[in-house]
Design a protein around this motif. Structure first.
Motif, PDB file in Angstrom:
ATOM      1  N   LEU A   4      17.646 -47.609 -88.229  1.00 26.03           N
ATOM      2  CA  LEU A   4      16.286 -48.121 -88.361  1.00 26.03           C
ATOM      3  C   LEU A   4      16.180 -49.552 -87.844  1.00 26.03           C
ATOM      4  O   LEU A   4      15.176 -49.932 -87.231  1.00 26.03           O
ATOM      5  CB  LEU A   4      15.845 -48.054 -89.830  1.00 26.03           C
ATOM      6  CG  LEU A   4      15.741 -46.655 -90.442  1.00 26.03           C
ATOM      7  CD1 LEU A   4      15.335 -46.757 -91.906  1.00 26.03           C
ATOM      8  CD2 LEU A   4      14.739 -45.798 -89.669  1.00 26.03           C
ATOM      9  N   SER A  10       7.830 -51.007 -85.387  1.00 21.65           N
ATOM     10  CA  SER A  10       7.682 -50.551 -86.774  1.00 21.65           C
ATOM     11  C   SER A  10       7.029 -49.175 -86.847  1.00 21.65           C
ATOM     12  O   SER A  10       7.303 -48.393 -87.761  1.00 21.65           O
ATOM     13  CB  SER A  10       6.855 -51.564 -87.572  1.00 21.65           C
ATOM     14  OG  SER A  10       5.564 -51.730 -86.989  1.00 21.65           O
ATOM     15  N   VAL A  13       9.609 -46.584 -86.572  1.00 23.47           N
ATOM     16  CA  VAL A  13      10.389 -46.511 -87.814  1.00 23.47           C
ATOM     17  C   VAL A  13       9.656 -45.670 -88.848  1.00 23.47           C
ATOM     18  O   VAL A  13      10.244 -44.798 -89.511  1.00 23.47           O
ATOM     19  CB  VAL A  13      10.664 -47.926 -88.363  1.00 23.47           C
ATOM     20  CG1 VAL A  13      11.318 -47.845 -89.743  1.00 23.47           C
ATOM     21  CG2 VAL A  13      11.544 -48.707 -87.405  1.00 23.47           C
ATOM     22  N   ASN A  14       8.359 -45.915 -88.988  1.00 18.97           N
ATOM     23  CA  ASN A  14       7.565 -45.152 -89.957  1.00 18.97           C
ATOM     24  C   ASN A  14       7.507 -43.672 -89.586  1.00 18.97           C
ATOM     25  O   ASN A  14       7.581 -42.794 -90.463  1.00 18.97           O
ATOM     26  CB  ASN A  14       6.152 -45.730 -90.047  1.00 18.97           C
ATOM     27  CG  ASN A  14       6.138 -47.129 -90.635  1.00 18.97           C
ATOM     28  OD1 ASN A  14       7.016 -47.485 -91.427  1.00 18.97           O
ATOM     29  ND2 ASN A  14       5.150 -47.934 -90.249  1.00 18.97           N
ATOM     30  N   LYS A  17      10.853 -42.099 -90.527  1.00 15.07           N
ATOM     31  CA  LYS A  17      10.949 -41.890 -91.972  1.00 15.07           C
ATOM     32  C   LYS A  17      10.098 -40.699 -92.411  1.00 15.07           C
ATOM     33  O   LYS A  17      10.518 -39.882 -93.238  1.00 15.07           O
ATOM     34  CB  LYS A  17      10.498 -43.149 -92.717  1.00 15.07           C
ATOM     35  CG  LYS A  17      11.456 -44.321 -92.601  1.00 15.07           C
ATOM     36  CD  LYS A  17      10.932 -45.515 -93.397  1.00 15.07           C
ATOM     37  CE  LYS A  17      11.895 -46.685 -93.331  1.00 15.07           C
ATOM     38  NZ  LYS A  17      11.391 -47.862 -94.099  1.00 15.07           N
ATOM     39  N   LYS A  18       8.902 -40.610 -91.847  1.00 12.86           N
ATOM     40  CA  LYS A  18       8.000 -39.521 -92.207  1.00 12.86           C
ATOM     41  C   LYS A  18       8.577 -38.166 -91.798  1.00 12.86           C
ATOM     42  O   LYS A  18       8.550 -37.198 -92.570  1.00 12.86           O
ATOM     43  CB  LYS A  18       6.641 -39.742 -91.543  1.00 12.86           C
ATOM     44  CG  LYS A  18       5.604 -38.696 -91.916  1.00 12.86           C
ATOM     45  CD  LYS A  18       4.265 -39.001 -91.254  1.00 12.86           C
ATOM     46  CE  LYS A  18       3.234 -37.934 -91.606  1.00 12.86           C
ATOM     47  NZ  LYS A  18       1.924 -38.220 -90.955  1.00 12.86           N
ATOM     48  N   PHE A  20      11.663 -37.433 -91.368  1.00 11.07           N
ATOM     49  CA  PHE A  20      12.841 -37.139 -92.184  1.00 11.07           C
ATOM     50  C   PHE A  20      12.424 -36.596 -93.554  1.00 11.07           C
ATOM     51  O   PHE A  20      13.038 -35.656 -94.072  1.00 11.07           O
ATOM     52  CB  PHE A  20      13.687 -38.405 -92.353  1.00 11.07           C
ATOM     53  CG  PHE A  20      14.954 -38.178 -93.127  1.00 11.07           C
ATOM     54  CD1 PHE A  20      16.031 -37.519 -92.547  1.00 11.07           C
ATOM     55  CD2 PHE A  20      15.063 -38.614 -94.439  1.00 11.07           C
ATOM     56  CE1 PHE A  20      17.195 -37.305 -93.259  1.00 11.07           C
ATOM     57  CE2 PHE A  20      16.225 -38.405 -95.157  1.00 11.07           C
ATOM     58  CZ  PHE A  20      17.297 -37.750 -94.567  1.00 11.07           C
ATOM     59  N   ARG A  21      11.378 -37.172 -94.146  1.00 13.87           N
ATOM     60  CA  ARG A  21      10.884 -36.677 -95.436  1.00 13.87           C
ATOM     61  C   ARG A  21      10.389 -35.238 -95.306  1.00 13.87           C
ATOM     62  O   ARG A  21      10.634 -34.399 -96.177  1.00 13.87           O
ATOM     63  CB  ARG A  21       9.757 -37.578 -95.948  1.00 13.87           C
ATOM     64  CG  ARG A  21      10.203 -38.983 -96.340  1.00 13.87           C
ATOM     65  CD  ARG A  21       9.104 -39.706 -97.101  1.00 13.87           C
ATOM     66  NE  ARG A  21       9.419 -41.115 -97.291  1.00 13.87           N
ATOM     67  CZ  ARG A  21       8.952 -42.091 -96.535  1.00 13.87           C
ATOM     68  NH1 ARG A  21       8.129 -41.812 -95.519  1.00 13.87           N
ATOM     69  NH2 ARG A  21       9.287 -43.348 -96.769  1.00 13.87           N
TER      70      ARG A  21
END
Length: 263
Positions: A4, A10, A13-14, A17-18, A20-21
């Motif tokens: 990351l 950014s 990165v978001n 993360k999204k 991956f969730r």
């Protein structure tokens, strides 16, 4: 975190993360859905993994046969078969206290094993444990593993399939036999696989960390498929001329490129 931090924007990165969730949530939903659809089925057949058969009740067997589509199974006769085998187990247990030795002798005779190849009956240690255990383990965790294996060999357990095979041998219980064949054709758990990992962890310890995967695999095969102690294994090798010939030969090294020697 390093991944990351290496991303400059950014927004990326978001998004990562999204995604991956979403990936994790999808896996969890799949596992929960798979388990919920089959939970009752696996729970029903797991009763036959119980080695204290006197704890199994008829209602447990009824739940199991509800999933079996076999017209050859008669519930009334199945009840008689189950009560017969359950009573046999209780009688043997009350007379002998433990039927471990009888089960092991029965399995050995069915496998046509000689006395030297026989499964350990006198609480002997398997040869690879006896040879490999070192008193000066370099960590408390390894010492715990050693004690666990020693205690396991002092108090050997009975495999549930061996126990059922012993109990129904020469018994006229065709309906119960059909149910057992169905139940044991499907693994009710991954306990056997986990036991292999436990053995591997014990063999591939910190003080044996230079072992290659091939050697670890070979030792695991010997450990899982043999219960001979060191003396018995030594005698077995001496009496097997074909195996000794293969050990002395260089055939096992043919896959390794030979480097010419320099004079």
């Amino acid at each position: 975190m390093e991944l990351l931090e290496s991303i400059p924007h950014s927004n990326e990165v978001n998004d990562l993360k999204k995604s991956f969730r979403v990936f994790i949530d999808t896996i969890i939903q799949y596992i929960e859905g798979y388990y919920n659809d089959r939970a009752n089925f696996y729970k029903s057949i797991s009763i036959f993994s119980e080695v204290n058969i006197d704890k199994i009740e008829w209602k447990d067997v009824e739940c199991c046969i509800a999933f079996i589509n076999n017209n050859n199974i008669d519930r009334d006769y199945l009840y008689n078969d189950f009560i017969c085998i359950r009573s046999k187990f209780i009688e043997l247990k009350s007379k002998c206290g433990s039927i471990h030795k009888q089960v092991q002798e029965f399995i050995s005779s069915k496998l046509n094993l000689s006395k030297k190849d026989d499964i350990t009956l006198n609480n002997e240690k398997p040869f690879n444990v006896e040879c490999d255990i070192q008193a000066d383990s370099d960590s408390e965790h390894e010492e715990t593993d050693v004690r666990h294996h020693k205690e396991h060999n002092k108090h050997p357990s009975i495999r549930c399939d061996h126990l059922w095979a012993f109990l129904i041998h020469e018994e006229n219980v065709p309906n119960l036999r059909n149910v057992l064949e169905f139940a044991f054709s499907i693994p009710a758990s991954n306990a056997f696989c986990e036991s292999i990992f436990s053995h591997m962890k014990f063999l591939w310890s910190n003080y044996r960390n230079k072992m290659k995967p091939e050697l670890v695999g070979a030792e695991l095969k010997v450990k899982v498929n043999s219960q001979l102690n060191c003396t018995e294994f030594y005698d077995y090798l001496l009496n097997n001329q074909d195996l000794l010939k293969q050990i002395r030969s260089s055939d096992k090294y043919t896959h390794v490129a030979k480097i010419p020697r320099r004079v």
